[in-house]
Design a protein around this motif. Structure first.
Motif, short mmCIF file in Angstrom:
data_model
loop_
_atom_site.label_atom_id
_atom_site.label_comp_id
_atom_site.label_asym_id
_atom_site.label_seq_id
_atom_site.Cartn_x
_atom_site.Cartn_y
_atom_site.Cartn_z
N HIS A 224 12.08 18.83 -2.87
CA HIS A 224 11.45 18.84 -0.96
C HIS A 224 10.00 18.51 -1.01
CE1 HIS A 224 15.91 19.47 0.80
NE2 HIS A 224 15.98 20.82 0.13
N ALA A 225 9.68 18.90 -1.62
CA ALA A 225 8.03 18.86 -1.80
C ALA A 225 7.96 17.41 -1.44
CB ALA A 225 7.44 19.66 -2.43
N PHE A 226 8.45 16.93 -2.92
CA PHE A 226 8.06 15.39 -3.37
C PHE A 226 8.49 13.91 -2.50
CE2 PHE A 226 8.48 11.79 -5.71
CZ PHE A 226 6.92 11.84 -6.87
N PHE A 227 9.92 14.83 -1.63
CA PHE A 227 10.11 13.63 -0.93
C PHE A 227 9.72 14.34 0.63
CE2 PHE A 227 13.48 12.77 2.88
CZ PHE A 227 13.30 11.30 2.65
N ASP A 228 8.78 14.81 0.98
CA ASP A 228 8.40 14.92 2.73
C ASP A 228 7.12 14.22 2.39
OD1 ASP A 228 10.75 16.83 3.29
OD2 ASP A 228 9.91 18.08 3.11
N GLY A 229 6.70 14.61 0.54
CA GLY A 229 5.13 14.09 0.75
C GLY A 229 5.92 12.96 0.48
N TYR A 230 6.53 12.48 0.30
CA TYR A 230 7.10 10.70 -0.01
C TYR A 230 6.97 10.19 1.30
CZ TYR A 230 7.69 5.75 -1.33
OH TYR A 230 8.53 4.99 -1.11
N LEU A 231 7.56 10.59 2.08
CA LEU A 231 8.24 9.71 2.95
C LEU A 231 6.64 10.04 4.46
CD1 LEU A 231 10.96 11.08 4.61
CD2 LEU A 231 10.59 8.90 3.94
N ALA A 232 5.15 11.10 3.88
CA ALA A 232 3.85 11.05 4.72
C ALA A 232 3.79 9.85 4.12
CB ALA A 232 3.46 11.94 5.33
N ILE A 233 3.88 10.09 3.14
CA ILE A 233 2.50 8.77 2.72
C ILE A 233 2.98 6.87 3.61
CG2 ILE A 233 2.34 7.01 0.87
CD1 ILE A 233 2.21 9.66 -0.62
N VAL A 234 4.78 6.88 3.19
CA VAL A 234 5.03 5.35 3.84
C VAL A 234 4.45 5.59 5.04
CG1 VAL A 234 7.29 4.29 3.55
CG2 VAL A 234 6.57 5.63 1.72
N TYR B 228 1.05 -1.15 0.10
CA TYR B 228 0.02 0.00 0.23
C TYR B 228 0.29 1.40 0.03
CZ TYR B 228 -3.94 -2.36 0.78
OH TYR B 228 -5.60 -3.46 -0.04
N CYS B 229 2.12 1.00 0.03
CA CYS B 229 3.23 2.22 0.50
C CYS B 229 3.34 2.16 -1.84
CB CYS B 229 4.67 2.09 1.46
SG CYS B 229 3.59 1.87 3.03
N PRO B 230 3.57 2.99 -2.33
CA PRO B 230 4.12 3.58 -3.57
C PRO B 230 5.35 3.45 -3.66
CG PRO B 230 3.45 5.47 -2.80
CD PRO B 230 3.01 4.85 -1.76
N MET B 231 6.09 2.69 -4.60
CA MET B 231 7.64 2.99 -5.16
C MET B 231 7.89 4.45 -5.13
SD MET B 231 9.60 1.27 -7.88
CE MET B 231 11.00 2.30 -8.95
N GLY B 232 8.52 4.56 -4.71
CA GLY B 232 9.33 6.65 -4.69
C GLY B 232 10.55 6.60 -5.26
N HIS B 233 9.89 7.05 -7.13
CA HIS B 233 11.08 7.28 -7.70
C HIS B 233 11.90 8.78 -7.84
CE1 HIS B 233 13.14 6.86 -11.73
NE2 HIS B 233 12.66 8.09 -12.57
N PHE B 234 12.69 9.04 -7.90
CA PHE B 234 13.60 10.09 -7.99
C PHE B 234 14.51 10.37 -8.50
CE2 PHE B 234 11.40 9.65 -3.36
CZ PHE B 234 10.91 10.43 -3.12
N LYS C 224 2.30 6.81 6.70
CA LYS C 224 0.38 6.34 7.26
C LYS C 224 0.55 4.96 6.62
CE LYS C 224 -3.60 9.22 5.50
NZ LYS C 224 -4.25 9.59 4.42
N ARG C 225 0.99 4.46 5.37
CA ARG C 225 0.37 3.30 5.16
C ARG C 225 1.36 2.25 5.33
NH1 ARG C 225 -4.67 4.47 3.86
NH2 ARG C 225 -4.97 6.38 2.59
#
Length: 250
Positions: free
Chosen positions: A182-192, A86-92, A194-195
């Motif tokens: 930074h916006a994407f990374f911070d948002g990504y960590l919050a999703i992980v 339920y946590c997406p893969m993050g591609h950076f 949370k899920r």
């Protein structure tokens, strides 16, 4: 140099952030010198993070993917594979020339196994805010992600087009570059975060393996950067460490 300072700060921030969200993870670091440069590879494994690869590569006198003459080049890339489907893969993916005013290139997106529309919408809104701040067209900022991260035999692209695809930025655009990351990374960590404890079934785990398998197909068959990296002298073990998923099934 501002972009180098960004990388050095982000490596530390990313490693600490992934370790915190992992909970019981282990962090390792290896520097691999090679003829045309050096790779600094940080890997996080355990807990909520099945594999998190943070890679900083410096190349000297190579021809970049979007250029016609040899330059000194830098790549900063992260591929994050959470344990929970339920946590997406993050591609950076970010890269740039170290000579002159750029250009700087950035691809950021989420590649889910189990789609959670609420989380995709949250990330899209965060990146819309970045686009608005810098007076960028929201849709054009993402244009091409679905084509880039897709193959003809797949049922759908890996990309969800909630991040950004920013090409040929220059020094005047560095504020956008850094803010978007930074916006994407911070948002990504919050999703992980949370899920990461969401209950899941064997069928969900199979979806994760399927997603990872498609990513492996992409980087070994379609991704020109991998072939260019090998041609530039980057050792195979570096490319495997920075991009290969921790698990896949065919």
């Amino acid at each position: 140099m501002r972009i180098v300072d960004f990388v050095e700060e982000m490596k530390e921030t990313a490693a600490n952030g992934l370790m915190e969200v992992a909970g019981v993870g282990k962090c390792t670091r290896e520097k691999v010198p090679f003829k045309s440069g050096e790779a600094d590879i940080i890997t996080v494994r355990g807990g909520a993070i099945e594999k998190g690869a943070i890679t900083h590569i410096t190349l000297k006198g190579i021809k970049p993917p979007l250029g016609d003459k040899p330059v000194d080049y830098m790549v900063y890339q992260m591929e994050i594979f959470p344990e929970n489907p339920y946590c997406p893969m993050g591609h950076f993916n970010t890269e740039w020339s170290l000579e002159g005013p750029g250009p700087y290139h950035m691809n950021l997106d989420l590649f889910p196994a189990v789609r959670v529309e609420e989380d995709l919408a949250t990330m899209k809104k965060l990146m819309d805010n970045v686009a608005d701040t810098f007076k960028r067209d929201r849709q054009k900022m993402r244009e091409g992600l679905d084509e880039h991260y897709n193959m003809e035999h797949w049922e759908a692209p890996l990309a969800t087009k909630v991040g950004c695809k920013l090409l040929n930025l220059n020094n005047d655009d560095l504020d956008l570059f850094i803010k978007a990351y930074h916006a994407f990374f911070d948002g990504y960590l919050a999703i992980v975060e949370k899920r990461k404890k969401t209950p899941y079934k064997e069928a969900d785990s199979k979806l994760k393996l399927h997603r990872n398998s498609r990513w492996l197909e992409y980087i070994t068959i379609k991704d020109q950067a991998v072939r260019l990296g090998l041609a530039a002298g980057i050792p195979p073990q570096v490319l495997i460490a920075l991009s290969y998923p921790p698990s896949a099934a065919f």
